[in-house]
Design a protein around this motif. Structure first.
Motif, PDB file in Angstrom:
ATOM      1  N   PHE A   1      -4.821  -8.799  -3.453  1.00 37.93           N
ATOM      2  CA  PHE A   1      -6.053  -8.787  -2.669  1.00 37.93           C
ATOM      3  C   PHE A   1      -6.980  -9.925  -3.102  1.00 37.93           C
ATOM      4  O   PHE A   1      -7.580 -10.599  -2.262  1.00 37.93           O
ATOM      5  CB  PHE A   1      -6.765  -7.436  -2.774  1.00 37.93           C
TER       6      PHE A   1
ATOM      7  N   LYS B   1       0.802  -1.229   0.000  1.00 40.34           N
ATOM      8  CA  LYS B   1       0.000   0.000   0.000  1.00 40.34           C
ATOM      9  C   LYS B   1       0.836   1.281   0.000  1.00 40.34           C
ATOM     10  O   LYS B   1       0.569   2.183  -0.806  1.00 40.34           O
ATOM     11  CB  LYS B   1      -0.990  -0.012   1.159  1.00 40.34           C
TER      12      LYS B   1
ATOM     13  N   PRO C   1      -8.111   0.530   3.352  1.00 42.59           N
ATOM     14  CA  PRO C   1      -8.529  -0.589   2.504  1.00 42.59           C
ATOM     15  C   PRO C   1      -7.759  -0.563   1.185  1.00 42.59           C
ATOM     16  O   PRO C   1      -7.412   0.507   0.670  1.00 42.59           O
ATOM     17  CB  PRO C   1     -10.017  -0.333   2.265  1.00 42.59           C
ATOM     18  N   SER C   2      -7.498  -1.725   0.639  1.00 42.88           N
ATOM     19  CA  SER C   2      -6.774  -1.827  -0.632  1.00 42.88           C
ATOM     20  C   SER C   2      -7.472  -1.045  -1.730  1.00 42.88           C
ATOM     21  O   SER C   2      -6.820  -0.398  -2.552  1.00 42.88           O
ATOM     22  CB  SER C   2      -6.646  -3.298  -1.051  1.00 42.88           C
ATOM     23  N   LEU C   3      -8.786  -1.110  -1.752  1.00 45.53           N
ATOM     24  CA  LEU C   3      -9.546  -0.400  -2.772  1.00 45.53           C
ATOM     25  C   LEU C   3      -9.236   1.097  -2.755  1.00 45.53           C
ATOM     26  O   LEU C   3      -9.053   1.714  -3.806  1.00 45.53           O
ATOM     27  CB  LEU C   3     -11.046  -0.625  -2.567  1.00 45.53           C
TER      28      LEU C   3
ATOM     29  N   ASP D   1     -14.106  -8.441   3.619  1.00 46.16           N
ATOM     30  CA  ASP D   1     -12.791  -8.889   3.137  1.00 46.16           C
ATOM     31  C   ASP D   1     -11.701  -7.858   3.415  1.00 46.16           C
ATOM     32  O   ASP D   1     -10.599  -8.211   3.861  1.00 46.16           O
ATOM     33  CB  ASP D   1     -12.845  -9.196   1.640  1.00 46.16           C
ATOM     34  N   GLU D   2     -11.996  -6.579   3.155  1.00 46.12           N
ATOM     35  CA  GLU D   2     -11.005  -5.535   3.419  1.00 46.12           C
ATOM     36  C   GLU D   2     -10.679  -5.472   4.911  1.00 46.12           C
ATOM     37  O   GLU D   2      -9.522  -5.335   5.299  1.00 46.12           O
ATOM     38  CB  GLU D   2     -11.516  -4.168   2.945  1.00 46.12           C
ATOM     39  N   THR D   3     -11.704  -5.589   5.734  1.00 47.06           N
ATOM     40  CA  THR D   3     -11.496  -5.534   7.178  1.00 47.06           C
ATOM     41  C   THR D   3     -10.676  -6.720   7.653  1.00 47.06           C
ATOM     42  O   THR D   3      -9.783  -6.577   8.488  1.00 47.06           O
ATOM     43  CB  THR D   3     -12.852  -5.467   7.912  1.00 47.06           C
TER      44      THR D   3
END
Length: 161
Positions: free
Chosen positions: A149, A29, A114-116, A73-75
């Protein structure tokens, strides 16, 4: 709510592969965000837009709902990589859209986002990066984060069965 989900996710069973991929995401990130340093597209994209997106000149993409980007999923990826509730500090004063979006931008460290959020590239940003001759390099980084991810999500699902 995000802090509670982090705590729950940190206690959930996960494979060694899922944990390793979560740590890899955490390290990727800052590299991706560094590729966006000095861009101009993000400084004014919110100007004139409806609230909450247009609350400040920049960060239109950050005007969405917090739970929309901090999904299960992000969490889980954040929790398994070491992010804790105390790492999720909201900005001082006013915010608009995401609970971590303030007048100075995101209040979270790159590793705790978050990756997004880290890999999102709007058309204006893509255009700027193309004009600067940096799109190929940046796209390779964002794709690496995206595919890592996706591998994490598959590993996490496999560890639930």
């Amino acid at each position: 709510a995000v802090r509670k989900r982090l705590t729950t996710a940190a206690r959930a069973p996960a494979s060694d592969e899922a944990r390793a991929l979560a740590r890899e995401l955490r390290e990727l990130k800052p590299q991706v965000l560094a590729a966006f340093r000095d861009v101009e597209a993000c400084g004014g994209c919110g100007a004139g837009r409806s609230l909450p997106h247009g609350r400040w000149d920049g960060g239109f993409c950050c005007g969405g709902r917090t739970d929309g980007v901090f999904d299960e999923d992000e969490t889980a990826a954040l929790a398994l990589a070491g992010t804790r509730g105390r790492d999720l500090g909201a900005p001082a004063g006013d915010h608009a859209g995401c609970a971590f979006r303030g007048p100075e931008g995101c209040s979270l460290d790159a590793r705790d986002r978050p990756s997004l959020c880290v890999r999102f590239v709007c058309r204006e940003l893509e255009g700027e990066l193309r004009a600067r001759g940096e799109w190929t390099r940046v796209r390779a980084l964002t794709r690496r984060l995206e595919t890592t991810f996706a591998r994490f999500v598959r590993a996490l699902e496999a560890s639930k069965t």
